[in-house]
Design an enzyme around this catalytic site. Structure first.
Site, PDB file in Angstrom:
ATOM      1  N   THR A 251      19.118  17.123  27.379  1.00 40.22           N
ATOM      2  CA  THR A 251      19.093  16.385  28.642  1.00 40.22           C
ATOM      3  C   THR A 251      19.505  17.320  29.771  1.00 40.22           C
ATOM      4  O   THR A 251      20.465  18.080  29.631  1.00 40.22           O
ATOM      5  CB  THR A 251      20.035  15.169  28.603  1.00 40.22           C
ATOM      6  OG1 THR A 251      19.515  14.202  27.673  1.00 40.22           O
ATOM      7  CG2 THR A 251      20.142  14.507  29.966  1.00 40.22           C
TER       8      THR A 251
ATOM      9  N   PHE B  87      21.173  17.629  33.281  1.00 40.81           N
ATOM     10  CA  PHE B  87      22.078  16.962  34.210  1.00 40.81           C
ATOM     11  C   PHE B  87      22.071  17.725  35.524  1.00 40.81           C
ATOM     12  O   PHE B  87      21.977  18.955  35.526  1.00 40.81           O
ATOM     13  CB  PHE B  87      23.504  16.929  33.644  1.00 40.81           C
ATOM     14  CG  PHE B  87      23.667  16.007  32.474  1.00 40.81           C
ATOM     15  CD1 PHE B  87      24.132  14.708  32.654  1.00 40.81           C
ATOM     16  CD2 PHE B  87      23.355  16.430  31.192  1.00 40.81           C
ATOM     17  CE1 PHE B  87      24.285  13.852  31.571  1.00 40.81           C
ATOM     18  CE2 PHE B  87      23.505  15.581  30.105  1.00 40.81           C
ATOM     19  CZ  PHE B  87      23.967  14.286  30.297  1.00 40.81           C
TER      20      PHE B  87
END
Length: 258
Positions: free
Chosen positions: A159, A161
């Protein structure tokens, strides 16, 4: 996971926690926090569209990003067996990233504001047939057991961020730029934008379309560009891109930490 990301992005962060993405945005807007850390894209489940929309709504800037390996775990109260579990709670992105495991075990998935709150809810629940999908650190925090580790569909599960702020800040080594561009609703409009990238030899590493609020079937586009900040190519692009689009927003130039 946002807490883990924040600890990697800042040396000794003083972290405040909020239940929603918009809550983070409001905290930065109101000066309660200097920066916010939010997930914006996952290698399995795709973009977190709500964060893109909020960036545009609040007119915030990206100042840094991080790519974090995500390992999801099935967390339960001590003594709970897999055969006992009927319902799992987690954030929608985590549920999407573990869809194969959920389906193969015939579990009902219920969306919750975030993974940590899901673990807290299971820990406080009187039910014995519920579980949470969350990080291993949540098990320690809420007194839960890791019943099944690494339940994400892909082991290559990352992921991105982003650190967001009210004002643009560019740090040395910034080589990634994010833009939002609105084009005319006519043939060739997007092509003219892409042609400008090609003419300036700028590598396009992400293109995402989002509906324009209040305009039926019209779209704006988010671009991530691989181009050093301060380079002539990027300067020329920012000086001339409005010639080939209706409007554009510069979200910032930054470095992605791996």
């Amino acid at each position: 996971y946002s807490q883990i990301a924040a600890c990697k992005l800042f040396d000794v962060p003083d972290i405040a926690f909020f239940e929603t993405f918009e809550g983070v945005m409001r905290a930065v807007r109101d000066g309660f926090c200097e920066f916010g850390v939010l997930p914006i894209e996952n290698s399995t489940a795709g973009s977190v569209n709500a964060v893109y929309d909020l960036l545009a709504q609040f007119d915030f800037h990206i100042v840094r990003s991080l790519r974090l390996k995500i390992d999801h775990n099935l967390l339960v109260k001590p003594g709970t067996k897999l055969a006992d579990v009927r319902e799992v709670y987690s954030h929608g992105q985590a549920i999407a990233q573990c869809a194969g495991f959920i389906e193969s075990h015939d579990l009902h998935a219920t969306k919750y504001p975030n993974t940590a709150m899901s673990a807290e809810m299971v820990a406080n629940s009187e039910r014995t047939d519920v579980a949470a999908i969350a990080s291993r650190s949540c098990a320690t925090l809420y007194g839960l057991e890791v019943l099944e580790p690494n339940i994400q569909d892909s082991d290559n599960n990352y992921t991105r961020f982003v650190v967001i702020g009210r004002e643009p800040r560019v740090y040395p080594g910034a080589n990634r730029t994010s833009l939002m561009i609105t084009t005319a609703n006519e043939p060739g409009a997007l092509y003219r934008v892409l042609e400008r990238f090609y003419a300036l030899n700028i590598n396009l590493i992400k293109l995402e379309s989002r509906p324009i609020p209040g305009r039926d079937f019209e779209f704006m586009f988010y671009f991530d560009l691989d181009c050093p900040f301060g380079s002539k190519a990027l300067d020329d692009l920012l000086d001339s891109i409005d010639d080939v689009c209706e409007s554009f927003t510069y979200f910032g130039s930054y470095t992605e930490v791996l």
